[in-house]
Design an enzyme around this catalytic site. Structure first.
Site, PDB file in Angstrom:
ATOM      1  N   LYS A  45       2.107   2.132  -5.122  1.00 44.46           N
ATOM      2  CA  LYS A  45       2.940   1.694  -6.260  1.00 44.46           C
ATOM      3  C   LYS A  45       2.253   1.926  -7.592  1.00 44.46           C
ATOM      4  O   LYS A  45       2.900   2.237  -8.579  1.00 44.46           O
ATOM      5  CB  LYS A  45       3.252   0.190  -6.146  1.00 44.46           C
ATOM      6  CG  LYS A  45       4.128  -0.181  -4.993  1.00 44.46           C
ATOM      7  CD  LYS A  45       4.428  -1.664  -4.997  1.00 44.46           C
ATOM      8  CE  LYS A  45       3.258  -2.536  -4.627  1.00 44.46           C
ATOM      9  NZ  LYS A  45       2.821  -2.476  -3.240  1.00 44.46           N
ATOM     10  N   ARG A  50       2.944 -29.560  -5.083  1.00 48.45           N
ATOM     11  CA  ARG A  50       2.788 -30.155  -6.421  1.00 48.45           C
ATOM     12  C   ARG A  50       1.415 -30.771  -6.663  1.00 48.45           C
ATOM     13  O   ARG A  50       1.276 -31.736  -7.391  1.00 48.45           O
ATOM     14  CB  ARG A  50       3.928 -31.155  -6.696  1.00 48.45           C
ATOM     15  CG  ARG A  50       5.243 -30.411  -6.820  1.00 48.45           C
ATOM     16  CD  ARG A  50       6.421 -31.267  -6.575  1.00 48.45           C
ATOM     17  NE  ARG A  50       6.424 -31.769  -5.207  1.00 48.45           N
ATOM     18  CZ  ARG A  50       7.338 -32.591  -4.729  1.00 48.45           C
ATOM     19  NH1 ARG A  50       8.305 -33.012  -5.497  1.00 48.45           N
ATOM     20  NH2 ARG A  50       7.275 -32.999  -3.500  1.00 48.45           N
ATOM     21  N   ASP A 103       0.811  -1.216   0.000  1.00 49.74           N
ATOM     22  CA  ASP A 103       0.000   0.000   0.000  1.00 49.74           C
ATOM     23  C   ASP A 103       0.843   1.264   0.000  1.00 49.74           C
ATOM     24  O   ASP A 103       0.463   2.286   0.563  1.00 49.74           O
ATOM     25  CB  ASP A 103      -0.991   0.002   1.183  1.00 49.74           C
ATOM     26  CG  ASP A 103      -1.791  -1.279   1.236  1.00 49.74           C
ATOM     27  OD1 ASP A 103      -2.306  -1.672   0.179  1.00 49.74           O
ATOM     28  OD2 ASP A 103      -1.870  -1.901   2.308  1.00 49.74           O
ATOM     29  N   LYS A 160       0.465   4.220  -8.867  1.00 46.93           N
ATOM     30  CA  LYS A 160       0.653   5.526  -9.505  1.00 46.93           C
ATOM     31  C   LYS A 160       2.006   5.615 -10.221  1.00 46.93           C
ATOM     32  O   LYS A 160       2.086   6.063 -11.367  1.00 46.93           O
ATOM     33  CB  LYS A 160       0.557   6.590  -8.418  1.00 46.93           C
ATOM     34  CG  LYS A 160       0.796   7.994  -8.885  1.00 46.93           C
ATOM     35  CD  LYS A 160       1.084   8.852  -7.665  1.00 46.93           C
ATOM     36  CE  LYS A 160       1.502  10.231  -8.044  1.00 46.93           C
ATOM     37  NZ  LYS A 160       0.399  11.166  -7.960  1.00 46.93           N
ATOM     38  N   ALA A 216      -3.689  -8.150  -3.996  1.00 41.98           N
ATOM     39  CA  ALA A 216      -3.158  -6.817  -4.265  1.00 41.98           C
ATOM     40  C   ALA A 216      -4.299  -5.882  -4.633  1.00 41.98           C
ATOM     41  O   ALA A 216      -5.342  -6.322  -5.079  1.00 41.98           O
ATOM     42  CB  ALA A 216      -2.179  -6.878  -5.423  1.00 41.98           C
ATOM     43  N   GLY A 217      -4.062  -4.628  -4.459  1.00 44.38           N
ATOM     44  CA  GLY A 217      -5.046  -3.649  -4.920  1.00 44.38           C
ATOM     45  C   GLY A 217      -4.323  -2.393  -5.337  1.00 44.38           C
ATOM     46  O   GLY A 217      -3.663  -1.763  -4.524  1.00 44.38           O
ATOM     47  N   HIS A 218      -4.366  -2.073  -6.606  1.00 45.44           N
ATOM     48  CA  HIS A 218      -3.741  -0.853  -7.091  1.00 45.44           C
ATOM     49  C   HIS A 218      -4.832   0.130  -7.467  1.00 45.44           C
ATOM     50  O   HIS A 218      -5.697  -0.192  -8.278  1.00 45.44           O
ATOM     51  CB  HIS A 218      -2.900  -1.135  -8.345  1.00 45.44           C
ATOM     52  CG  HIS A 218      -1.599  -1.786  -8.044  1.00 45.44           C
ATOM     53  ND1 HIS A 218      -0.729  -2.205  -9.022  1.00 45.44           N
ATOM     54  CD2 HIS A 218      -1.013  -2.082  -6.874  1.00 45.44           C
ATOM     55  CE1 HIS A 218       0.336  -2.734  -8.446  1.00 45.44           C
ATOM     56  NE2 HIS A 218       0.175  -2.678  -7.156  1.00 45.44           N
ATOM     57  N   GLN A 228       2.130  -6.409  -3.230  1.00 44.98           N
ATOM     58  CA  GLN A 228       2.579  -6.432  -1.834  1.00 44.98           C
ATOM     59  C   GLN A 228       3.953  -5.748  -1.752  1.00 44.98           C
ATOM     60  O   GLN A 228       4.222  -4.848  -2.521  1.00 44.98           O
ATOM     61  CB  GLN A 228       2.610  -7.853  -1.248  1.00 44.98           C
ATOM     62  CG  GLN A 228       1.225  -8.459  -1.101  1.00 44.98           C
ATOM     63  CD  GLN A 228       0.755  -9.132  -2.360  1.00 44.98           C
ATOM     64  OE1 GLN A 228       1.481  -9.881  -2.997  1.00 44.98           O
ATOM     65  NE2 GLN A 228      -0.466  -8.874  -2.760  1.00 44.98           N
TER      66      GLN A 228
HETATM   67  P1  IMP Z   1      -2.502 -12.886   2.055  1.00 49.60           P
HETATM   68  O1  IMP Z   1      -1.573 -12.315   1.032  1.00 49.60           O
HETATM   69  O2  IMP Z   1      -3.956 -12.664   1.722  1.00 49.60           O
HETATM   70  O3  IMP Z   1      -2.195 -14.308   2.382  1.00 49.60           O
HETATM   71  O4  IMP Z   1      -2.264 -12.077   3.423  1.00 49.60           O
HETATM   72  C1  IMP Z   1      -1.055 -12.171   4.148  1.00 49.60           C
HETATM   73  C2  IMP Z   1      -0.635 -10.815   4.699  1.00 49.60           C
HETATM   74  O5  IMP Z   1      -0.290  -9.951   3.633  1.00 49.60           O
HETATM   75  C3  IMP Z   1      -1.745 -10.104   5.483  1.00 49.60           C
HETATM   76  O6  IMP Z   1      -1.164  -9.370   6.542  1.00 49.60           O
HETATM   77  C4  IMP Z   1      -2.320  -9.157   4.450  1.00 49.60           C
HETATM   78  O7  IMP Z   1      -2.960  -8.054   5.057  1.00 49.60           O
HETATM   79  C5  IMP Z   1      -1.061  -8.758   3.707  1.00 49.60           C
HETATM   80  N1  IMP Z   1      -1.322  -8.308   2.326  1.00 49.60           N
HETATM   81  C6  IMP Z   1      -1.608  -9.072   1.260  1.00 49.60           C
HETATM   82  N2  IMP Z   1      -1.750  -8.313   0.160  1.00 49.60           N
HETATM   83  C7  IMP Z   1      -1.532  -7.042   0.536  1.00 49.60           C
HETATM   84  C8  IMP Z   1      -1.500  -5.794  -0.170  1.00 49.60           C
HETATM   85  O8  IMP Z   1      -1.683  -5.709  -1.391  1.00 49.60           O
HETATM   86  N3  IMP Z   1      -1.230  -4.702   0.592  1.00 49.60           N
HETATM   87  C9  IMP Z   1      -0.972  -4.774   1.913  1.00 49.60           C
HETATM   88  N4  IMP Z   1      -0.978  -5.912   2.597  1.00 49.60           N
HETATM   89  C10 IMP Z   1      -1.256  -7.034   1.918  1.00 49.60           C
END
Ligand code: IMP
Length: 444
Positions: A16, A142, A13, A18, A39-41, A224
Site C-alpha cells: 500500500k 474505558r 502487506d 507505494k 503496520a509497516g510501510h 493492515q
Molecule cells: P496485531 O495487529 O499485532 O494484534 O496482530 C494481529 C494479526 O494481524 C496478526 O496475524 C498479525 O500478523 C496481523 N498484522 C498486524 N499488522 C499487520 C500488517 O501490517 N501486515 C500484515 N499483517 C499484520
C-alpha cells in the site's frame, strides 16, 4: 469534497505504501485512521528505503500535512524514534499532527500482548506483539489513556495509577511477572516524550474538516487490511481495529458522504502473516507462523510458494517474519469490493509473476461439493474451502521497466482484464517493481 480512501484488500502487506505515496502527490492531507506500529510501510524513494510504522507516508512530500487520527494507537517512543530517523534523512517532520484523542500504548500493553501469545501456545494468533490488541481493549473498557492526557500531568498520573494497579495484579497473578513501576513509566511519558510530542498534538477532526471545506484533497490511509478487520476479517486471527473503508468515519471523524473514491490495493498474489484460514495458501520450504504443512504439498507447490516469498521479498517489514504465500483469490476480493465499496483497484507486484509459465486465479471455492463464488459466512466453511482455479498463460517478460499501458504484454493485460471481470471493478494502477516510478497507469 474530494476524500479518497486507500485500503488493503487482503491480509496486509499488499504494498500500500507505494500507491499511497503516488496518490498522495495530489493530496493536501494524508490521514492514518486505525492501527499502530504493527503496520509497516516500505517506500523506496530515489534508491533510498524508508520503513514507516506510524507516520503517514505523506510525510515524504513537503506540501502534505500528515495526520495520525483518533483511531490510531500510538506508542510515543516508537513515534519519536521514527521522527528522528526521518529527520536524520533530511525530512522535515514538523508538519505531523497527532490527534489528542488517539490512545497511547504503554509497556504493560506490550508485555500482556507477548505473555498472552506465549500462554496461548499453539493457539496463538501470531500478533506483532506491539501491544495493539491490549491497547484497543483498554480503549473499549474505558481505561485507556489518550494522547491529550499527556498535556495534563496530574490527570495522566491519576489514570496511570488506576490502570497500573489492575495491570500489575494481572501480571503478577496470571502471568507470574514482576510489577511495572508507575514512576518510571510516568517519567518517560511525561518528561521525555511529552515535550517533543506536544507541538504535534492537535484537534485533527477540525483539521480534516477545514481542509475538506477549503476543497482540498484528503487521503485516508489504512494500515493492515480488509481481512484483518476486527469485525469483517477472519476473527480471531485479525487485528483489533477496523481497516475497512468505513473505519475512516470513526477513526478520523468524517461522515460517509465525504468519501467519493475508495482505492483497494491488492497484490497479484496473496500473503498472510500470523495464523488463520487461507484458502489459496501454498506450502513453502521454510517455516512461517501458521504456515501450511509441507507434507500436504508436492514439489511444484513448494517451488511456487518459495518463488512468491523469495522473488516478492515476503518478509515482515517490522518483524522479519516469513509471510505465508498463495494465489490471487477473487472470492476474497469480491467480498473486499463489497465491504469497502471499492471504486477501483491498484494491483501491486505484478512483476513477481514475470517468470511463471502460467498464473492461477481462485475464482470460487468448493465447500463440501458446492461451488461458492462469495465468501462463506461460517468460518468453519472457510477453513474447509478448496480453491477452484482458472489457469491463465504467463507473460515470461520482465515488467520492471514498463511504465505505459501499451507496453504491457497481451497476456499480462489479459490477466488484469480477467481480474477486473472477476471482481467487478477496474484495475487502474499496476505495480511493476519496488521503486516509486515502477508502475503503470491503466486509465482513469
Ligand atoms: P496485531 O495487529 O499485532 O494484534 O496482530 C494481529 C494479526 O494481524 C496478526 O496475524 C498479525 O500478523 C496481523 N498484522 C498486524 N499488522 C499487520 C500488517 O501490517 N501486515 C500484515 N499483517 C499484520
Amino acid at each position: 469534497m474530494p476524500a479518497t480512501v486507500l485500503v488493503g484488500t487482503q491480509w496486509g502487506d499488499e504494498g500500500k505504501g507505494k500507491f499511497t505515496d503516488l496518490v498522495a502527490k495530489e493530496m493536501q492531507l494524508v490521514v492514518r485512521y486505525q492501527g499502530g506500529h504493527n503496520a509497516g510501510h516500505t517506500l523506496v524513494v530515489n534508491g533510498e528505503t524508508f520503513a514507516l510504522q506510524l507516520v503517514p507516508s505523506g510525510i515524504l512530500h513537503d506540501h502534505i500535512t500528515p495526520v495520525i487520527g483518533n483511531g490510531v494507537v500510538v506508542d510515543p517512543t516508537v513515534l519519536l524514534a521514527e521522527l528522528d530517523m526521518l529527520e536524520a534523512k533530511g525530512i522535515d517532520t514538523s508538519r505531523l499532527k497527532v490527534s489528542g484523542n488517539a490512545h497511547l500504548i504503554f509497556p504493560y500493553h506490550q508485555e500482556i500482548d507477548r505473555l498472552t501469545e506465549r500462554r496461548l501456545g499453539n493457539a496463538k494468533l501470531g500478533t506483532t506483539k506491539r501491544g495493539i490488541g491490549p491497547a484497543y481493549a483498554d480503549k473499549a473498557a474505558r481505561v485507556g489513556i489518550r494522547v491529550q492526557d499527556l498535556l495534563d500531568p496530574k490527570i495522566f498520573r491519576a489514570k496511570l495509577d488506576v490502570v497500573l494497579k489492575e495491570k500489575n495484579q494481572l501480571l503478577a497473578k496470571v502471568f507470574n511477572r514482576l510489577p511495572l513501576d508507575g514512576d518510571e513509566i510516568a517519567a518517560h511519558y511525561l518528561d521525555e516524550c511529552r515535550p517533543r510530542l506536544e507541538p504535534h498534538i492537535a484537534d485533527t477532526v477540525s483539521l480534516v474538516h477545514e481542509s475538506l471545506e477549503r476543497g482540498e484533497h484528503v487521503l485516508f490511509e489504512s494500515a493492515q487490511a480488509t481481512f484483518l478487520d476486527l469485525d469483517h476479517g477472519t476473527y480471531p486471527f485479525v487485528t483489533s481495529s477496523n481497516p475497512v473503508a468505513g473505519g475512516v468515519c470513526v477513526g478520523a471523524g468524517v461522515g460517509p458522504r465525504y468519501i467519493d473514491r475508495v482505492i483497494g490495493v491488492a497484490k497479484a498474489y496473496v500473503t498472510r502473516v500470523g495464523t488463520g484460514p487461507f484458502p489459496t495458501e501454498l506450502a513453502i520450504s521454510g517455516d512461517a507462523v501458521g504456515g501450511k504443512d509441507r507434507e500436504l504439498a508436492d514439489d511444484e507447490e513448494i517451488r511456487l510458494g518459495d518463488h512468491f516469498v523469495d522473488v516478492g521479498h515476503e518478509y515482515g517489514t517490522n518483524s522479519g517474519r516469513r509471510r505465508r504465500p498463495g494465489w490471487f483469490d477473487a472470492v476474497m476480493l469480491r467480498q473486499a469490493v463489497r465491504l469497502n465499496s471499492l471504486s477501483e483497484l491498484a494491483v501491486t507486484k505484478l512483476d513477481v509473476l514475470d517468470a511463471l509459465d502460467t498464473v492461477k486465479v481462485c475464482v470460487a471455492y468448493d465447500i463440501g461439493g458446492t461451488r461458492h463464488t462469495h465468501l462463506p459466512y461460517h468460518q468453519s466453511d472457510l477453513h474447509a474451502a478448496k480453491p477452484i482455479y482458472e489457469e491463465l498463460p504467463g507473460w515470461n517478460t520482465d515488467l520492471t521497466e514498463i511504465t505505459e499501458k501499451h507496453q504491457l504484454p497481451p497476456t499480462a493485460e489479459a490477466y488484469l482484464a480477467f481480474l477486473e471481470e472477476q471482481v467487478g471493478v477496474p484495475v487502474r494502477l499496476v505495480g511493476t517493481g519496488p521503486g516509486r516510478e515502477q508502475f503503470v497507469h491503466r486509465g482513469d
